[in-house]
Write a protein that holds these residues in place. Structure first.
Motif, short mmCIF file in Angstrom:
data_model
loop_
_atom_site.label_atom_id
_atom_site.label_comp_id
_atom_site.label_asym_id
_atom_site.label_seq_id
_atom_site.Cartn_x
_atom_site.Cartn_y
_atom_site.Cartn_z
N TYR A 47 12.45 -5.02 -34.66
CA TYR A 47 13.16 -3.78 -34.95
C TYR A 47 12.23 -2.90 -35.77
CZ TYR A 47 16.42 -0.35 -36.80
OH TYR A 47 17.04 0.82 -37.12
N GLY A 48 12.10 -1.64 -35.36
CA GLY A 48 11.15 -0.77 -36.03
C GLY A 48 11.71 0.59 -36.36
N LEU A 49 11.08 1.24 -37.31
CA LEU A 49 11.42 2.60 -37.72
C LEU A 49 10.26 3.52 -37.39
CD1 LEU A 49 12.98 1.88 -41.23
CD2 LEU A 49 14.19 2.23 -39.08
N LEU A 50 10.59 4.77 -37.04
CA LEU A 50 9.58 5.77 -36.68
C LEU A 50 9.76 7.01 -37.53
CD1 LEU A 50 10.00 5.55 -32.80
CD2 LEU A 50 8.12 4.54 -34.11
N GLN A 51 8.66 7.62 -37.92
CA GLN A 51 8.68 8.92 -38.58
C GLN A 51 7.74 9.84 -37.81
OE1 GLN A 51 7.54 6.11 -40.73
NE2 GLN A 51 9.71 5.58 -40.73
N HIS A 57 3.13 29.16 -34.17
CA HIS A 57 3.10 27.78 -34.67
C HIS A 57 4.51 27.33 -35.01
CE1 HIS A 57 -1.35 27.48 -35.18
NE2 HIS A 57 -1.23 28.80 -35.23
N ASN A 58 4.91 26.20 -34.44
CA ASN A 58 6.23 25.62 -34.70
C ASN A 58 6.07 24.22 -35.26
OD1 ASN A 58 7.77 27.82 -33.32
ND2 ASN A 58 6.66 27.06 -31.53
N ASN A 59 6.89 23.89 -36.26
CA ASN A 59 6.80 22.58 -36.91
C ASN A 59 8.18 21.98 -37.07
OD1 ASN A 59 3.81 22.20 -38.04
ND2 ASN A 59 4.36 24.36 -38.27
N ALA A 60 8.23 20.65 -37.07
CA ALA A 60 9.49 19.94 -37.27
C ALA A 60 9.20 18.51 -37.66
CB ALA A 60 10.34 19.98 -36.00
N ASN A 61 10.16 17.90 -38.34
CA ASN A 61 10.11 16.48 -38.67
C ASN A 61 11.32 15.79 -38.08
OD1 ASN A 61 7.74 16.54 -40.39
ND2 ASN A 61 9.01 17.59 -41.90
N THR A 62 11.13 14.56 -37.66
CA THR A 62 12.25 13.79 -37.15
C THR A 62 11.94 12.31 -37.35
OG1 THR A 62 13.74 13.49 -35.27
CG2 THR A 62 11.39 13.61 -34.77
N SER A 63 12.85 11.47 -36.94
CA SER A 63 12.68 10.03 -37.10
C SER A 63 13.26 9.33 -35.88
CB SER A 63 13.36 9.55 -38.39
OG SER A 63 14.74 9.88 -38.37
N GLY A 64 13.12 8.03 -35.86
CA GLY A 64 13.63 7.26 -34.73
C GLY A 64 13.58 5.78 -35.02
N ASN A 65 13.88 4.98 -34.02
CA ASN A 65 13.84 3.54 -34.19
C ASN A 65 13.53 2.87 -32.87
OD1 ASN A 65 16.59 2.71 -32.84
ND2 ASN A 65 17.09 4.40 -34.22
N GLN A 105 12.21 -3.04 -24.20
CA GLN A 105 12.15 -2.16 -25.36
C GLN A 105 13.13 -1.01 -25.20
OE1 GLN A 105 8.18 -1.39 -27.29
NE2 GLN A 105 7.43 -1.88 -25.25
N TYR A 106 13.63 -0.58 -26.34
CA TYR A 106 14.47 0.61 -26.39
C TYR A 106 13.96 1.47 -27.54
CZ TYR A 106 18.49 3.67 -27.17
OH TYR A 106 19.29 4.77 -27.34
N VAL A 107 13.61 2.72 -27.22
CA VAL A 107 13.09 3.66 -28.22
C VAL A 107 14.04 4.84 -28.29
CG1 VAL A 107 11.18 5.19 -28.84
CG2 VAL A 107 10.70 2.99 -27.76
N HIS A 108 14.39 5.23 -29.51
CA HIS A 108 15.23 6.42 -29.68
C HIS A 108 14.54 7.36 -30.68
CE1 HIS A 108 18.73 9.01 -29.91
NE2 HIS A 108 18.56 9.03 -31.22
N ILE A 109 14.44 8.63 -30.31
CA ILE A 109 13.92 9.69 -31.19
C ILE A 109 15.06 10.64 -31.50
CG2 ILE A 109 12.21 11.50 -31.49
CD1 ILE A 109 10.95 8.78 -31.17
N ASP A 110 15.34 10.84 -32.77
CA ASP A 110 16.43 11.75 -33.15
C ASP A 110 16.10 13.18 -32.76
OD1 ASP A 110 17.76 9.62 -34.29
OD2 ASP A 110 16.96 9.99 -36.30
#
Length: 654
Positions: free
Chosen positions: A471-475, A490-498, A526-531
């Motif tokens: 199980y992992g976390l993504l930034q 220029h466009n910027n954003a932050n998000t997370s996932g698992n 594998q299952y990857v999710h990006i918010d």
């Protein structure tokens, strides 16, 4: 978009445009475009017209003074302009947005009237949404105008109501309708008229999708940049035109949404407003951005040859060719903007692909350490290990859409314990980071990850097997850049996932002296999710909101491995054929942030179904308790992913 009177003689409002014939570098139809796009098809007015009346008769118009109401006179004026070096288009000697956008996909946007049957752009200057010009004697149009809804119907007839699913469909509307409405002098109810037109156009586009069209771009009606004066001045009539344009656009888009039409909404009104209010970054001045200061010295850009430009480079330094049509520079801004909307979902989908490759690499690392732990155990039956590595990782996006490349690096530490019955139980922690750079200077994304893995392994004679659950976390930090002709937004954003993963692996070892070899069978789920996330942009025009995205991956692995015991040295090698049963037909959703608009879905970047992987290396036992392991690995024969890297690890028994 405007009337014949305005287009040809600068009187009042007309538009019909022509293609820049000199733009011959484009390939003929048939070249595959992004995501399989193989054809451009346009419906609209002179804002998209690539030469409809250059190759077809106008039919004339009674709205023009004698003798220009006759078709042969108007048509001759167009021909004379072309002979003098003009293009016959309403941007003077330049290139319309349809041609520029099609070229980005290796396609053409020739008008349907072009001899040879190669034309696919139905847009024609002065066209209205439905045939209303007959009601007032064609004063605001041409006898041979084909309304936009009719353009769509005509296309569907030619293809027997089976639209090309791999075509890019682009649709503009509204300018000529609002001109007709203004010229009625209050004799027609504005809200009711606009609503009727919006319903007709929405219905026509819905029919297009029902016939099989999949990639549809619908522009809104631009008004502000055309009517605004110096220092942002607007009179009452201007404000009404802006309001009507906004209402018309909103009703068409909402009508399409209600009809469940999936389309890309292009906010051309907001785009040109941004340029008008911020001219300098786009290569203009406060004066050259006004429609009252045009690149062409003629009253209409239709009859503007190079000699009639106010300066030789006016097509790049002025926003307006005439008071209703933007120059080549303006057309380039529009084409770049529309392309960015189409490319962004595919681009952002790559955020979910890197973790899939990282999960495969993590499983391979732990599996390699399981092999070492099984080979040497101390009296406590506990082994501790650590591994670090880096690789070069490249993803190939859909054709003509951005790809990305980067250098992921990271490491794992783990420990395991062997029970009396031989079962190995262990755990590992993995952390990594990477920066993936989008091609074409379109930005990058930074990704960090941390994962906790639990694993088990068991051997029964020559048979062996192991399982790893993670199980992992993504930034994520996303920096997406959009080029708009000479300006880069220029466009910027932050998000997370698992991530969640389960890797199963087993095989049979054959022993021939110092050589151990045998088949390997594996399966990695594998299952990857990006918010979802919302971008913040320098102008706000190209910033988008992206919905959450998920990527499933079910990879089977069939291979062969071998190793040799040379005392302290144990070289090893393994090759495998991989097949991913999932991940295809994935969609990414996006929404404009510059204006209220429906969300659309676009295909994620395509993935490969099959590929080969290989690794080679050696273990070195430099003490009875400690073993080093170093190896190289590669992903090959994969049309979408290319990877090459190395790892080094240490395994110590206690």
């Amino acid at each position: 978009m405007s009337s014949v009177r305005q287009d040809v003689f600068g009187r009042k409002h007309c538009r019909f445009a022509a293609l820049l014939l000199a733009f011959t570098a484009l390939s003929l139809p048939g070249a595959a475009g992004a995501g399989g796009l193989n054809q451009f098809i346009g419906f609209g007015d002179s804002t998209m017209d690539s030469g409809y009346f250059r190759y077809g008769a106008t039919g004339g118009s009674p709205g023009l003074p004698s003798p220009y109401q006759f078709s042969n006179v108007i048509d001759k004026a167009i021909a004379v302009t072309v002979a003098a070096g003009g293009t016959g288009a309403f941007l003077g000697p330049g290139i319309v947005d349809t041609v520029q956008l099609a070229a980005k996909f290796g396609l053409t946007a020739y008008p349907v009237t072009m001899p040879g049957g190669l034309g696919t752009n139905y847009a024609n200057g002065s066209a209205q949404t439905v045939p209303t010009t007959w009601a007032n004697g064609y004063i605001n149009g041409l006898y041979n105008n084909v309304p936009i809804v009719t353009q769509i119907s005509n296309y569907l007839v030619t293809v027997n109501n089976v639209a090309n699913p791999n075509a890019l469909y682009m649709i503009s509307f509204g300018g000529n309708d609002l001109t007709w409405l203004e010229n009625q002098g209050g004799g027609v109810s504005s809200p009711a008229y606009i609503t009727s037109l919006a319903r007709a156009l929405s219905g026509g586009i819905a029919n297009l999708q029902a016939a099989g069209a999949q990639t549809i771009v619908v522009l809104n009606v631009y008004s502000y940049a055309r009517v605004v004066g110096a220092n942002g001045s607007l009179n009452a009539a201007d404000r009404l035109n802006i309001s009507d344009a906004a209402s018309y656009s909103a009703q068409v888009w909402s009508g399409l949404q209600a009809a469940h039409v999936n389309f890309v909404p292009a906010d051309i009104e907001g785009l040109l407003r941004t340029v008008s209010q911020n001219p300098t970054p786009f290569g203009f001045t406060p004066a050259t951005v006004l429609s009252s200061n045009t690149a062409c010295t003629t009253s209409s850009a239709l009859v503007c040859a190079p000699a009639q430009l106010i300066t030789p480079n006016a097509e790049q330094t002025y926003l307006w060719s005439d008071s209703h049509h933007v120059t080549t520079a303006g057309q380039a801004i529009e084409a770049d903007y529309i392309y960015s909307l189409m490319a962004a979902p595919s681009q952002v989908s790559l955020l979910a692909e890197s973790p899939v490759q990282g999960g495969l690499a993590r499983a391979a690392t732990i599996q390699g350490q399981i092999d070492l732990s099984a080979q040497h155990r101390g009296p406590t039956r506990v082994n501790v290990w650590a591994s670090a590595g880096a690789s070069n990782l490249n993803f190939k996006g859909a054709t003509t859409y951005p790809s990305d490349s980067g250098t992921p690096f990271g490491g794992s530490v783990g420990t395991d314990y062997q029970l009396q019955n031989g079962l190995i139980l262990g755990m590992a922690v993995t952390a990594g980071a990477q920066t993936q750079n989008f091609t074409g200077g379109t930005g990058h994304f930074d990704q960090t990850d941390q994962a906790l893995s639990l694993y088990a392994a068991y051997r029964m004679g020559p048979l062996w097997g192991n399982a790893i659950a993670s199980y992992g976390l993504l930034q994520e930090h996303v920096a997406r850049q959009v080029t708009l002709n000479t300006y880069t937004d220029h466009n910027n954003a932050n998000t997370s996932g698992n991530t969640v993963a389960l890797a199963l692996r087993g095989g049979h070892d054959f022993q021939w002296g110092a050589v151990t070899t045998g088949p390997v069978l594996g399966f990695v789920m594998q299952y990857v999710h990006i918010d979802g996330f919302v971008e913040n942009g320098a102008t706000g025009m190209t910033a988008l909101k992206f919905g959450g995205q998920s990527r499933s991956s079910y990879v089977s692995q069939l291979g062969w491995r071998g190793s040799m015991d040379l005392g302290k040295w144990q070289p090893f090698a393994e090759v495998a054929w991989n097949h991913d049963f999932a991940g295809r037909n994935r969609l990414v959703t996006a929404t404009l942030t510059s204006i209220a608009a429906p969300t659309w879905s676009s295909p994620a970047s395509p993935i490969a179904t099959d590929w080969a992987s290989a690794q080679i290396g050696t273990a070195y036992k430099f003490s009875p308790q400690a073993t080093l392991r170093a190896g190289l690995s590669a992903v090959v024969i994969n049309p979408r992913v290319n990877s090459f890297g190395g790892q080094i690890g240490l395994n110590v028994s206690f």
